[in-house]
Scaffold this motif. Structure first.
Motif, PDB file in Angstrom:
ATOM      1  N   VAL A 141       0.824  -1.205   0.000  1.00 44.28           N
ATOM      2  CA  VAL A 141       0.000   0.000   0.000  1.00 44.28           C
ATOM      3  C   VAL A 141       0.859   1.256   0.000  1.00 44.28           C
ATOM      4  O   VAL A 141       0.434   2.312  -0.438  1.00 44.28           O
ATOM      5  N   TYR A 142       2.099   1.162   0.480  1.00 41.59           N
ATOM      6  CA  TYR A 142       2.976   2.317   0.599  1.00 41.59           C
ATOM      7  C   TYR A 142       4.251   2.075  -0.197  1.00 41.59           C
ATOM      8  O   TYR A 142       5.295   1.732   0.355  1.00 41.59           O
ATOM      9  N   PRO A 143       4.204   2.262  -1.533  1.00 43.20           N
ATOM     10  CA  PRO A 143       5.378   1.941  -2.356  1.00 43.20           C
ATOM     11  C   PRO A 143       6.582   2.846  -2.102  1.00 43.20           C
ATOM     12  O   PRO A 143       7.693   2.495  -2.446  1.00 43.20           O
ATOM     13  N   GLU A 144       6.380   4.033  -1.489  1.00 45.16           N
ATOM     14  CA  GLU A 144       7.503   4.942  -1.238  1.00 45.16           C
ATOM     15  C   GLU A 144       8.083   4.756   0.170  1.00 45.16           C
ATOM     16  O   GLU A 144       8.888   5.565   0.622  1.00 45.16           O
ATOM     17  N   ALA A 145       7.661   3.729   0.858  1.00 46.60           N
ATOM     18  CA  ALA A 145       8.139   3.529   2.234  1.00 46.60           C
ATOM     19  C   ALA A 145       9.587   3.067   2.243  1.00 46.60           C
ATOM     20  O   ALA A 145      10.118   2.552   1.257  1.00 46.60           O
ATOM     21  N   SER A 146      10.229   3.265   3.392  1.00 50.80           N
ATOM     22  CA  SER A 146      11.587   2.781   3.592  1.00 50.80           C
ATOM     23  C   SER A 146      11.706   2.209   5.003  1.00 50.80           C
ATOM     24  O   SER A 146      10.820   2.376   5.839  1.00 50.80           O
ATOM     25  N   CYS A 147      12.797   1.535   5.224  1.00 48.90           N
ATOM     26  CA  CYS A 147      13.084   0.929   6.520  1.00 48.90           C
ATOM     27  C   CYS A 147      14.238   1.735   7.137  1.00 48.90           C
ATOM     28  O   CYS A 147      15.302   1.832   6.541  1.00 48.90           O
ATOM     29  N   VAL A 148      14.004   2.338   8.304  1.00 46.44           N
ATOM     30  CA  VAL A 148      15.004   3.200   8.931  1.00 46.44           C
ATOM     31  C   VAL A 148      15.675   2.457  10.078  1.00 46.44           C
ATOM     32  O   VAL A 148      15.017   2.048  11.038  1.00 46.44           O
ATOM     33  N   LEU A 149      16.976   2.274   9.935  1.00 46.30           N
ATOM     34  CA  LEU A 149      17.777   1.629  10.963  1.00 46.30           C
ATOM     35  C   LEU A 149      18.364   2.699  11.874  1.00 46.30           C
ATOM     36  O   LEU A 149      18.987   3.652  11.412  1.00 46.30           O
ATOM     37  N   VAL A 150      18.138   2.558  13.191  1.00 44.47           N
ATOM     38  CA  VAL A 150      18.704   3.469  14.181  1.00 44.47           C
ATOM     39  C   VAL A 150      19.440   2.620  15.210  1.00 44.47           C
ATOM     40  O   VAL A 150      18.871   1.674  15.752  1.00 44.47           O
ATOM     41  N   TYR A 151      20.719   2.949  15.459  1.00 45.91           N
ATOM     42  CA  TYR A 151      21.404   2.224  16.524  1.00 45.91           C
ATOM     43  C   TYR A 151      22.265   3.188  17.346  1.00 45.91           C
ATOM     44  O   TYR A 151      22.702   4.227  16.860  1.00 45.91           O
ATOM     45  N   ARG A 152      22.468   2.802  18.611  1.00 44.55           N
ATOM     46  CA  ARG A 152      23.080   3.703  19.581  1.00 44.55           C
ATOM     47  C   ARG A 152      23.839   2.892  20.606  1.00 44.55           C
ATOM     48  O   ARG A 152      23.325   1.908  21.152  1.00 44.55           O
ATOM     49  N   GLU A 153      25.083   3.299  20.884  1.00 45.33           N
ATOM     50  CA  GLU A 153      25.879   2.644  21.907  1.00 45.33           C
ATOM     51  C   GLU A 153      25.412   3.106  23.284  1.00 45.33           C
ATOM     52  O   GLU A 153      25.083   4.285  23.478  1.00 45.33           O
ATOM     53  N   TYR A 154      25.400   2.173  24.228  1.00 46.20           N
ATOM     54  CA  TYR A 154      24.908   2.488  25.564  1.00 46.20           C
ATOM     55  C   TYR A 154      25.710   3.640  26.166  1.00 46.20           C
ATOM     56  O   TYR A 154      26.949   3.621  26.188  1.00 46.20           O
ATOM     57  N   GLY A 155      24.983   4.659  26.666  1.00 48.37           N
ATOM     58  CA  GLY A 155      25.614   5.797  27.317  1.00 48.37           C
ATOM     59  C   GLY A 155      26.089   6.882  26.386  1.00 48.37           C
ATOM     60  O   GLY A 155      26.475   7.963  26.841  1.00 48.37           O
ATOM     61  N   SER A 156      26.088   6.637  25.080  1.00 47.75           N
ATOM     62  CA  SER A 156      26.536   7.650  24.122  1.00 47.75           C
ATOM     63  C   SER A 156      25.342   8.455  23.625  1.00 47.75           C
ATOM     64  O   SER A 156      24.291   7.887  23.334  1.00 47.75           O
ATOM     65  N   PRO A 157      25.484   9.769  23.492  1.00 46.91           N
ATOM     66  CA  PRO A 157      24.363  10.559  22.969  1.00 46.91           C
ATOM     67  C   PRO A 157      24.214  10.437  21.455  1.00 46.91           C
ATOM     68  O   PRO A 157      23.189  10.826  20.898  1.00 46.91           O
ATOM     69  N   LEU A 158      25.213   9.891  20.777  1.00 44.12           N
ATOM     70  CA  LEU A 158      25.243   9.902  19.325  1.00 44.12           C
ATOM     71  C   LEU A 158      24.410   8.762  18.738  1.00 44.12           C
ATOM     72  O   LEU A 158      24.570   7.607  19.116  1.00 44.12           O
ATOM     73  N   LEU A 159      23.520   9.103  17.816  1.00 48.99           N
ATOM     74  CA  LEU A 159      22.749   8.111  17.061  1.00 48.99           C
ATOM     75  C   LEU A 159      23.423   7.865  15.717  1.00 48.99           C
ATOM     76  O   LEU A 159      24.038   8.759  15.149  1.00 48.99           O
ATOM     77  N   THR A 160      23.285   6.650  15.212  1.00 54.39           N
ATOM     78  CA  THR A 160      23.596   6.366  13.814  1.00 54.39           C
ATOM     79  C   THR A 160      22.280   6.055  13.117  1.00 54.39           C
ATOM     80  O   THR A 160      21.509   5.218  13.589  1.00 54.39           O
ATOM     81  N   VAL A 161      22.012   6.733  12.003  1.00 61.66           N
ATOM     82  CA  VAL A 161      20.730   6.638  11.307  1.00 61.66           C
ATOM     83  C   VAL A 161      20.987   6.244   9.860  1.00 61.66           C
ATOM     84  O   VAL A 161      21.795   6.874   9.170  1.00 61.66           O
ATOM     85  N   VAL A 162      20.327   5.179   9.383  1.00 57.99           N
ATOM     86  CA  VAL A 162      20.463   4.717   8.003  1.00 57.99           C
ATOM     87  C   VAL A 162      19.059   4.537   7.425  1.00 57.99           C
ATOM     88  O   VAL A 162      18.262   3.758   7.945  1.00 57.99           O
ATOM     89  N   ASP A 163      18.762   5.275   6.356  1.00 56.08           N
ATOM     90  CA  ASP A 163      17.468   5.188   5.678  1.00 56.08           C
ATOM     91  C   ASP A 163      17.618   4.218   4.505  1.00 56.08           C
ATOM     92  O   ASP A 163      18.352   4.487   3.558  1.00 56.08           O
ATOM     93  N   ILE A 164      16.938   3.061   4.555  1.00 56.79           N
ATOM     94  CA  ILE A 164      17.116   1.998   3.558  1.00 56.79           C
ATOM     95  C   ILE A 164      15.849   1.880   2.713  1.00 56.79           C
ATOM     96  O   ILE A 164      14.826   1.367   3.192  1.00 56.79           O
TER      97      ILE A 164
END
Length: 521
Positions: free
Chosen positions: A438-461
């Motif tokens: 139903v949503y052909p323009e959708a994507s899968c967003v991967l978010v990961y974060r090391e414990y205690g770190s404020p920094l996110l890593t974001v990958v739009d797939i």
């Protein structure tokens, strides 16, 4: 002598008679040709039973010599068939040249092919209608293609190169800032923040190219990168994306000193001033502690302190309620952020809990209930930018930890993903996403974060990728990995479809799945 003369005439007559008895024909006629400027056009004619001649614009080629020496004829013969080629260089003066092949028997007959035409596609004129739509995250430019002949029969016959000039950068104002906008085939291009700086002015132009070479450059257009203007007490936007701190003096001063410490930079600025207003520009997407010191000849007259964030999320509150916690985010007035991503960090052995708070641009405050297991949490808040993805640095870190006593509820299903999974193979994390049709323009967003770190890593797939997708993470047991569904128009799902934290052995320790509570496996 008369007998000799009679014999010669008789021989010529016999030869003409013999030629006329051969089946005279043009078995292959030349064809109209379209080529690029500075190439060469080759016309081919195959004849039997006569002498092959060429007419150029109605005149026999031999009569055009020596003026047109660059029209070259070559010939081969096989089993009575003569094949001649006429080569014409593709120069501007030969555009529209008419070519005809003739098989001639002197004094007897002519067989003529149809006239065919040489058409030459020269260098392209400038593109038309160059325009740009810009926001804080990207600039989309578009244009109309110039007129071009179909030379190859295979698209494309035109390529484009986009040039972008940083007008604001006085040291290097004509720098070409991108390499992947060369020889593109579409009549549009999107610049990402990798090539654009906040508060900078750029000139854009487009150059078309084809087989004849580089065409005419378009007139340039000017764009300015930034966000909407907003105003706060003693703090206002100097330009659309950076923030200025303005200190209003009650009297003329000799020196103005601003000390600022941000989460990224150390600022220590001393400005001489003979004005009642002194201004210093701060970078976007940072948190600052700012100290003001104002001096006159008699010494300091005022010392003050202010904390300020240039993120869109200005404040975040978390309150325990039945079924989890109530999270409320306040946004800067005029913000274009699509919402806030909240991360609740519990014990080191448990995965972080992610929740997106979507908003419309008319909302300054949004809230939602987040189901969480009983524990003590540290809370982070991240801007969701205009592209729907979270900023990698937090806008808010709550100083006080939150103690939650109520139990977690079930996770909502994704609107855009049918299913998702995360697995570990040593230091490799494998992501698999199945999308809703139903949503052909959708994507899968991967978010990961090391414990205690404020920094996110974001990958739009995007779903065009060949799933499953693998990434390498050093010490994955220290990370929480989450998968969100995302639609290009509406942004992230409020909750990740699945998130997990791995053990050092490579086996999942905790997994949080759709319609399932946080559980040990």
């Amino acid at each position: 002598m008369e007998t000799s003369c009679f014999s010669t005439r008789g021989l010529v007559g016999a030869l003409l008679l013999a030629l006329s008895s051969v089946a005279q024909e043009i078995s292959h006629s030349p064809e109209s040709t379209t080529i690029f400027l500075n190439q060469s056009a080759v016309f081919t004619c195959m004849t039997r039973g006569g002498v092959t001649l060429w007419r150029v614009n109605g005149t026999q080629r031999e009569l055009l010599l020596p003026i047109l020496r660059d029209l070259v004829v070559s010939e081969t013969t096989s089993e009575g068939v003569v094949m001649q080629t006429l080569t014409i260089p593709a120069r501007a003066q030969y555009n529209g040249t008419r070519v005809q092949c003739v098989s001639a028997i002197v004094g007897v007959s002519l067989v003529e092919s149809d006239n065919v035409t040489l058409t030459i596609q020269g260098q392209l004129s400038a593109v038309a209608g160059l325009s740009a739509v810009s926001n804080a995250n990207s600039v989309i430019i578009s244009w109309s293609a110039p007129f071009s002949l179909d030379v190859t029969g295979v698209d494309p016959d035109i390529w484009y190169s986009v040039l972008i000039y940083n007008v604001t950068d006085e040291n290097n104002p004509t720098a070409i800032l991108c390499t992947d906008c060369i020889n593109i085939t579409e009549t549009h291009y999107t610049f990402t923040p990798d090539y654009l700086s906040p508060c900078h002015v750029y000139n854009l132009s487009v150059i078309p190219l084809n087989g004849a070479g580089q065409g005419e450059s378009s007139p340039s257009i000017t764009i300015t990168i930034g966000k909407p203007t907003f105003i706060r007490t003693h703090i206002k936007a100097l330009c659309d994306d950076d923030v200025a701190v303005t200190y209003e003096h009650r009297e003329m001063v000799d020196e103005y000193i601003l000390h600022g410490v941000s989460d990224m930079d150390l600022q220590n600025i001393s400005l001489s001033s003979n004005h009642r207003v002194s201004t210093y520009t701060l970078s976007a997407n940072k948190n600052f502690n700012i100290f003001f010191e104002v001096f006159t000849a008699a010494g300091p007259v005022n010392v003050s302190h202010v904390t300020f964030t240039t993120y869109d999320v200005q404040s975040l509150s978390v309150e325990e309620e039945e079924g989890g916690v109530l999270v409320r985010g306040e946004f800067m007035s005029g913000s274009r952020a699509t919402g806030c991503l909240v991360v609740l960090q519990g014990p080191p052995s448990c995965p972080d809990i992610f929740r997106a708070l979507p908003r419309s641009q008319s909302q300054d405050t949004v809230s939602t209930t987040v189901p969480v297991p009983p524990s003590t949490y540290t809370v982070y808040g991240y801007d969701l930018e205009e592209n729907g993805l979270p900023n990698t640095m937090p806008a808010i870190l709550l100083e006080n930890q939150i103690l939650i006593n109520s139990d977690a509820d079930k996770v909502k299903p994704s609107f855009y993903l049918k299913s998702a999974s995360i697995s570990q193979r040593g230091s490799t994390v494998v992501i698999d996403c199945e999308f809703s049709e139903v949503y052909p323009e959708a994507s899968c967003v991967l978010v990961y974060r090391e414990y205690g770190s404020p920094l996110l890593t974001v990958v739009d797939i995007p779903q065009l990728f060949d799933f499953p997708v693998s990434i390498t993470v050093d010490s994955p047991e220290n990370y929480t990995v989450a998968l969100f569904g995302k639609n290009g128009a509406t942004g992230l799902d409020e909750e990740p479809l699945v998130y997990t934290k791995f053990s050092g052995s490579g086996n999942n320790l905790f997994v949080y799945k759709v319609f399932g509570k946080l559980s040990q496996q």
